[in-house]
Motif scaffolding. Structure first.
Motif, PDB file in Angstrom:
ATOM      1  N   PRO A  15       0.813  -1.214   0.000  1.00 50.46           N
ATOM      2  CA  PRO A  15       0.000   0.000   0.000  1.00 50.46           C
ATOM      3  C   PRO A  15       0.844   1.261   0.000  1.00 50.46           C
ATOM      4  O   PRO A  15       0.444   2.274  -0.541  1.00 50.46           O
ATOM      5  N   GLU A  16       2.031   1.205   0.602  1.00 53.17           N
ATOM      6  CA  GLU A  16       2.855   2.406   0.696  1.00 53.17           C
ATOM      7  C   GLU A  16       3.576   2.751  -0.601  1.00 53.17           C
ATOM      8  O   GLU A  16       3.975   3.875  -0.809  1.00 53.17           O
ATOM      9  N   SER A  74     -12.634   7.246   5.599  1.00 52.61           N
ATOM     10  CA  SER A  74     -11.508   7.736   4.796  1.00 52.61           C
ATOM     11  C   SER A  74     -11.788   9.118   4.218  1.00 52.61           C
ATOM     12  O   SER A  74     -10.867   9.930   4.073  1.00 52.61           O
ATOM     13  N   CYS A  79      -8.024  10.568   3.447  1.00 53.28           N
ATOM     14  CA  CYS A  79      -7.052   9.550   3.066  1.00 53.28           C
ATOM     15  C   CYS A  79      -7.312   9.115   1.626  1.00 53.28           C
ATOM     16  O   CYS A  79      -8.163   8.251   1.365  1.00 53.28           O
ATOM     17  N   PHE A  81      -5.454   7.392  -0.474  1.00 48.50           N
ATOM     18  CA  PHE A  81      -5.121   6.005  -0.784  1.00 48.50           C
ATOM     19  C   PHE A  81      -6.264   5.068  -0.398  1.00 48.50           C
ATOM     20  O   PHE A  81      -6.681   4.222  -1.178  1.00 48.50           O
ATOM     21  N   CYS A  82      -6.786   5.229   0.817  1.00 54.17           N
ATOM     22  CA  CYS A  82      -7.873   4.356   1.278  1.00 54.17           C
ATOM     23  C   CYS A  82      -9.175   4.636   0.529  1.00 54.17           C
ATOM     24  O   CYS A  82      -9.947   3.720   0.268  1.00 54.17           O
ATOM     25  N   TRP A 165      -5.604   2.482   9.562  1.00 55.55           N
ATOM     26  CA  TRP A 165      -5.050   2.424   8.196  1.00 55.55           C
ATOM     27  C   TRP A 165      -4.966   3.823   7.585  1.00 55.55           C
ATOM     28  O   TRP A 165      -3.981   4.157   6.907  1.00 55.55           O
ATOM     29  N   ASN A 166      -6.011   4.657   7.812  1.00 48.54           N
ATOM     30  CA  ASN A 166      -5.980   6.029   7.286  1.00 48.54           C
ATOM     31  C   ASN A 166      -4.765   6.774   7.816  1.00 48.54           C
ATOM     32  O   ASN A 166      -4.074   7.472   7.068  1.00 48.54           O
ATOM     33  N   ALA A 169      -1.605   5.436   6.080  1.00 46.57           N
ATOM     34  CA  ALA A 169      -1.492   5.851   4.674  1.00 46.57           C
ATOM     35  C   ALA A 169      -1.228   7.345   4.530  1.00 46.57           C
ATOM     36  O   ALA A 169      -0.425   7.759   3.694  1.00 46.57           O
ATOM     37  N   SER A 174       1.009   7.334   1.258  1.00 48.93           N
ATOM     38  CA  SER A 174       0.745   6.291   0.262  1.00 48.93           C
ATOM     39  C   SER A 174       0.072   6.911  -0.951  1.00 48.93           C
ATOM     40  O   SER A 174      -0.772   7.793  -0.818  1.00 48.93           O
TER      41      SER A 174
END
Length: 189
Positions: A15-16, A74, A79, A81-82, A165-166, A169, A174
């Motif tokens: 993901p990164e 997200s 975020c 990416f998410c 996760w947010n 990222a 990310s």
């Protein structure tokens, strides 16, 4: 999981750094920013634990409802990416584009969602925005009216996990735009 080519050879995308090997921006679009760091490579035990926690949190919940909650959290956390990942996953799971588009204005678009989904979205916002009044009793009670205790515990867990996760990222910066639905399911678990 996909593989990307780099100057150092081949390695698995995470993901990164899933933007690795992507073509430069064209057509007047701004160039992609580079990721700051790759958490999966630098803290693999933490990353694997997050993947396992994410999978455990979803048990017993409707996958589409989970994606709606992930998208809404997200959006609040900005975020990208998410948002990219969970919008693609929701579409792949058969979610309607209009319901995804309306998520940021769900209170004005209530007729797009079931009462259960509305309760989940309201709870997701309250948990995500803890500093704006914590989780009010009435919000928790509305959710509890639609989810049995085990489902509610898993929903709360899923909301907590997507917020984590947010933060990963956003902090790692990310890069969105290169995710394939299901790409990280069971990734390094």
């Amino acid at each position: 999981m996909t593989t990307t080519n780099t100057q150092q050879g081949q390695r698995d995308a995470t993901p990164e750094d899933s933007h690795a090997g992507a073509a430069p921006a064209t057509g007047g679009y701004a160039p992609e920013h580079p990721a700051r760091l790759n958490l999966a490579e630098l803290a693999p035990e933490v990353y694997r634990a997050m993947v396992r926690l994410d999978a455990a949190a979803h048990q017993g919940l409707d996958p589409v409802l989970v994606e709606l909650v992930k998208i809404r959290s997200s959006q609040i956390n900005n975020c990208a990416f998410c948002l990219d990942m969970h919008t693609r996953d929701a579409l792949a799971a058969g979610e309607d584009v209009a319901r995804i588009v309306q998520l940021s204005a769900w209170r004005e678009s209530r007729h797009f969602y079931t009462e259960k989904e509305l309760a989940a979205l309201e709870l997701a916002e309250s948990v995500t925005l803890l500093t704006e009044g914590f989780v009010p009793d009435e919000v928790f009670e509305r959710a509890a009216a639609h989810f049995d205790p085990a489902e509610l515990a898993h929903l709360i867990s899923a909301i907590i996990v997507i917020n984590s996760w947010n933060r990963i990222a956003v902090t790692c910066r990310s890069v969105p735009g290169h995710y394939t639905p299901g790409q990280f399911k069971g990734h390094n678990a």
